[in-house]
Scaffold this motif. Structure first.
Motif, PDB file in Angstrom:
ATOM      1  N   LYS A 137     170.428  44.927 105.553  1.00  0.00           N
ATOM      2  CA  LYS A 137     169.484  44.370 106.531  1.00  0.00           C
ATOM      3  C   LYS A 137     168.683  43.180 105.979  1.00  0.00           C
ATOM      4  CE  LYS A 137     168.927  48.577 109.326  1.00  0.00           C
ATOM      5  NZ  LYS A 137     167.959  49.563 109.877  1.00  0.00           N
ATOM      6  N   CYS A 194     165.395  44.804 103.846  1.00  0.00           N
ATOM      7  CA  CYS A 194     165.488  46.042 103.071  1.00  0.00           C
ATOM      8  C   CYS A 194     166.942  46.268 102.687  1.00  0.00           C
ATOM      9  CB  CYS A 194     164.955  47.236 103.872  1.00  0.00           C
ATOM     10  SG  CYS A 194     165.894  47.589 105.374  1.00  0.00           S
ATOM     11  N   CYS A 218     168.942  48.723 103.527  1.00  0.00           N
ATOM     12  CA  CYS A 218     169.734  49.574 104.429  1.00  0.00           C
ATOM     13  C   CYS A 218     171.036  48.898 104.800  1.00  0.00           C
ATOM     14  CB  CYS A 218     168.959  49.868 105.713  1.00  0.00           C
ATOM     15  SG  CYS A 218     167.595  50.994 105.455  1.00  0.00           S
ATOM     16  N   VAL A 278     168.296  53.856 107.991  1.00  0.00           N
ATOM     17  CA  VAL A 278     166.886  53.442 108.037  1.00  0.00           C
ATOM     18  C   VAL A 278     166.201  53.791 106.718  1.00  0.00           C
ATOM     19  CG1 VAL A 278     166.618  53.677 110.541  1.00  0.00           C
ATOM     20  CG2 VAL A 278     166.248  55.661 109.077  1.00  0.00           C
ATOM     21  N   CYS A 279     165.072  53.109 106.450  1.00  0.00           N
ATOM     22  CA  CYS A 279     164.314  53.393 105.245  1.00  0.00           C
ATOM     23  C   CYS A 279     162.845  53.097 105.556  1.00  0.00           C
ATOM     24  CB  CYS A 279     164.810  52.546 104.076  1.00  0.00           C
ATOM     25  SG  CYS A 279     164.311  50.811 104.189  1.00  0.00           S
ATOM     26  N   CYS A 313     162.225  49.394 107.062  1.00  0.00           N
ATOM     27  CA  CYS A 313     162.583  49.073 108.453  1.00  0.00           C
ATOM     28  C   CYS A 313     162.013  50.082 109.446  1.00  0.00           C
ATOM     29  CB  CYS A 313     164.088  48.875 108.621  1.00  0.00           C
ATOM     30  SG  CYS A 313     165.113  50.226 108.059  1.00  0.00           S
TER      31      CYS A 313
HETATM   32 ZN    ZN Z   1     165.723  49.799 105.856  1.00  0.00          ZN
END
Ligand code: ZN
Ligand code: ADP
Ligand code: MG
Length: 482
Positions: free
Chosen positions: A20, A23, A25, A39-40, A43
Motif C-alpha cells: 500500500k 504501510c 500491507c 490491514v494494519c 491503514c
Molecule cells: Zn496497512
C-alpha cells in the motif's frame, strides 16, 4: 440553438504496487480477498501510527508523468484532505494539493475527425478509501466496512476541459487506459474499480464565451456508462439553457438502470476539505537522476508502436491500432513477422486479426493461452501461399491447430487436404471436363465468356475441390485456346 460543450475528466487509477501507499500491507484483489485481511494499524488509522511513502508508487507516478509529457516536480507535498465518512478511518485522506508530483502534460488522441491533443492539468498521488457494503436484511439496513482497499495507492489524473464531444471522451479514456497498461502500473480493470472516471461537463453559447457552469458526475463504472451519462447531461443542460435558466454547480450521481443523472449534493469547494500539509511526511523529493533512470526503462508506448507498425511494416492505421490494443498480441504479431521473411506483415496481421481473433472470442482464450506458436502460424501461411492447401482448408486447419496444438503439415497429411498441384494430373482432369461438355465449350468459343467459370467449377468438383485453383485456371485457359 447549438451550444458548445466542454468536458474535463478526473481519473482515479489504482496502482498495482506490491504494497500500500503508506504501510507495508499487501495490495490484494478486493473481489478475491476476505474483508479486512490486508490491514494494519497504519491503514486502519490508529492514533500514533506514522505513514511511510511507497517508493514503487512514486516511481509509477514518474513513469505516468513522463509518458504524459508532464513536468516531474522535484519537490512535492502530501496534504491532508479532511472529511468524515466511514470508509475513511483516519478522518482524512492523504493526497497532494498545491504541489502535485507531476503537472502540465498532454496526450494525443484520434477520433474520426482526426488527431488532437488533450492537455493534462496534473497527476497526483493519494490513497484509496475502504469500501462500504450496504446490506438490507429483512428490513434492517446496515453497512459493512471493508478496509482492504484503504491505503492502496491511487494516481489521480486530471485533464484540462479540452474535450468537446463524447467521441473525444471515449478516445481519451481508451488511450489513457491503454497507455497506463503498457506502463505496467495498473491492471486498468474498470469492473474491479482499478480505474474510476469522473466527468465534469458544462455548456456555453459558443467557443468564444467564458466557460459555463459545470457539474461533476461521479460513480461511472465503465467508459460506456460515462458516455451515456454525458449524453444525458448535455441534453439536460441544453434544455435548461434554452429555457433561459442557469445550470447549478453540483455533484451528480449516475443511475445506470434509469439512465439518468441525479443530484448528490451541491459542489464541495476546496476549503470544505480544510487542506493542510501532512505533518507526518517530509516533502517528497524526486531528483533528476531518479527521473532519468525511470526514463531509461520506459517500454515502447502505444503511439510509438502504432507508428512503427505503419512505417516499418507498412500496416494500415486500422490494423496497427487493432494489434497494439494488447501488449501480448503485439508481441505475438512481431514474433510471427520475425520468423517469416517472405510473408508480408499485412498478410500475417489479417490472419491474426481474422481467424485467430475469432477463435479467441469463441474460446475465451487469451493470446498467451493459445496452443498456436508464431512459428506454427508461419508454417500454415506458407503452405497456403505455396498452393499446398486452399484458403478454406487453411482456415479449417488453423482451427484444428488451435484446438489440438498440432502442426499444419500433420493435419494436412492426416486428412488428405493436400492440394493437387501436379500439372499432369490436373491436365487430365481438365481434358476430361472439356470432352464431357462439348456444348458449353462451343458457347464459350461463340463468345459467352462466363461459361469459363462454370467449366472451372466442374474441374474443381472433379478433383473434390483439392486442385490448385490457379493451376486449374491456367490449364483450362490453355486448353480452350488450343
Ligand atoms: Zn496497512
Ligand atoms: P475539483 O477538484 O473541485 O473537481 P478541479 O479544478 O480540479 O476541481 O477541476 C476538475 C476538472 O473539472 C478538471 O478536469 C477540469 O478540466 C474540469 N473543469 C473545470 N472547469 C470546467 C468547466 N467549466 N467545464 C467542464 N469541465 C471543467
Ligand atoms: Mg473533482
Amino acid at each position: 440553438m447549438q451550444y458548445f460543450t466542454d468536458i474535463g475528466l478526473e481519473v482515479h487509477v489504482e496502482l498495482s504496487t506490491t504494497t500500500k501507499m503508506f504501510c507495508g500491507c499487501r495490495v490484494v484483489d478486493p473481489t478475491q480477498a476476505q474483508p479486512n485481511t490486508a490491514v494494519c494499524p497504519v491503514c486502519l488509522g490508529m492514533p500514533g501510527t506514522l505513514p511511510v511513502v511507497n517508493k514503487q508508487a512514486v516511481e509509477y507516478a514518474i513513469r505516468a508523468g513522463l509518458a504524459l509529457h508532464c513536468t516531474i516536480a522535484e519537490r512535492s507535498i502530501f496534504a491532508r484532505k479532511n472529511y468524515f465518512y466511514p470508509d475513511l478511518p483516519k478522518g482524512y485522506q492523504i493526497s497532494q494539493y498545491e504541489y502535485p508530483i507531476t503537472f502540465d502534460g498532454w496526450i494525443p488522441i484520434t477520433t474520426a475527425k482526426g488527431e488532437k491533443v488533450i492537455r493534462i492539468h496534473r497527476a497526483h498521488l493519494e490513497e484509496d478509501t475502504g469500501k462500504l457494503n450496504h446490506i438490507n436484511d429483512d428490513g434492517i439496513s446496515f453497512s459493512l466496512v471493508d478496509l482492504n482497499r484503504a491505503g492502496i495507492p491511487l494516481l489521480e489524473i486530471v485533464t484540462e476541459p479540452d474535450m468537446h464531444t463524447v467521441e473525444e471522451v471515449r478516445a481519451y479514456s481508451q488511450e489513457l487506459r491503454l497507455l497506463l497498461r503498457y506502463l505496467g502500473i495498473t491492471t486498468g480493470d474498470m469492473e474491479k474499480g482499478a480505474m474510476r472516471f469522473e466527468a465534469n461537463v458544462s455548456m456555453r453559447e459558443d467557443e468564444t464565451a467564458p466557460l459555463g457552469t459545470r457539474v461533476e458526475i461521479k460513480n461511472l463504472n465503465s467508459i460506456h456508462s460515462m458516455e451515456r451519462a454525458i449524453e444525458y447531461e448535455l441534453k439536460r443542460q441544453q434544455r435548461i439553457l434554452e429555457q433561459g435558466g442557469k445550470v447549478s454547480q453540483e455533484t451528480l450521481g449516475w443511475n445506470e438502470a434509469k439512465g439518468e443523472t441525479f443530484s448528490q449534493r451541491s459542489k464541495e469547494e476546496a476549503h470544505d476539505y480544510r487542506y493542510f500539509p501532512e505533518p507526518d511526511l517530509p516533502p517528497l523529493i524526486v531528483d533528476q537522476t531518479w527521473v532519468d533512470a525511470v526514463a531509461q526503462n520506459m517500454p515502447e508506448l502505444p503511439v510509438e508502436k502504432r507508428a512503427r507498425y505503419q512505417q516499418e511494416l507498412a500496416l494500415s492505421a486500422e490494423k496497427a491500432d487493432a494489434l497494439i490494443q494488447d501488449k501480448a498480441t503485439g508481441l505475438f504479431f512481431e514474433q510471427t513477422v520475425a520468423s517469416a521473411q517472405d510473408i508480408s506483415a499485412s498478410v500475417i496481421a489479417n490472419w491474426i486479426l481474422g481467424d485467430v481473433f475469432s477463435w479467441m472470442n469463441e474460446s475465451g482464450q487469451s493470446i498467451e493461452e493459445l496452443a498456436l506458436s508464431p512459428a506454427a502460424l508461419v508454417e500454415l501461411i506458407k503452405l497456403h501461399q505455396q498452393h499446398q492447401v486452399n484458403k478454406n482448408s487453411a482456415k479449417e486447419i488453423l482451427k484444428e491447430m488451435l484446438q489440438s496444438g498440432r502442426s499444419a503439415q500433420e493435419i494436412i497429411t492426416e486428412n488428405g487436404l493436400q492440394l493437387i498441384s501436379s500439372e499432369d494430373e490436373l491436365g487430365k482432369v481438365v481434358t476430361r471436363v472439356l470432352l464431357e461438355h462439348p456444348d458449353e465449350v462451343a458457347s464459350y468459343h461463340a463468345g459467352k465468356e462466363t461459361v469459363f467459370n462454370w467449366l472451372f467449377g466442374q474441374a474443381m468438383q472433379a478433383c473434390q475441390g483439392k486442385g490448385d485453383p490457379q493451376l486449374i485456371r491456367r490449364l483450362l485457359k490453355e486448353a480452350l485456346s488450343r
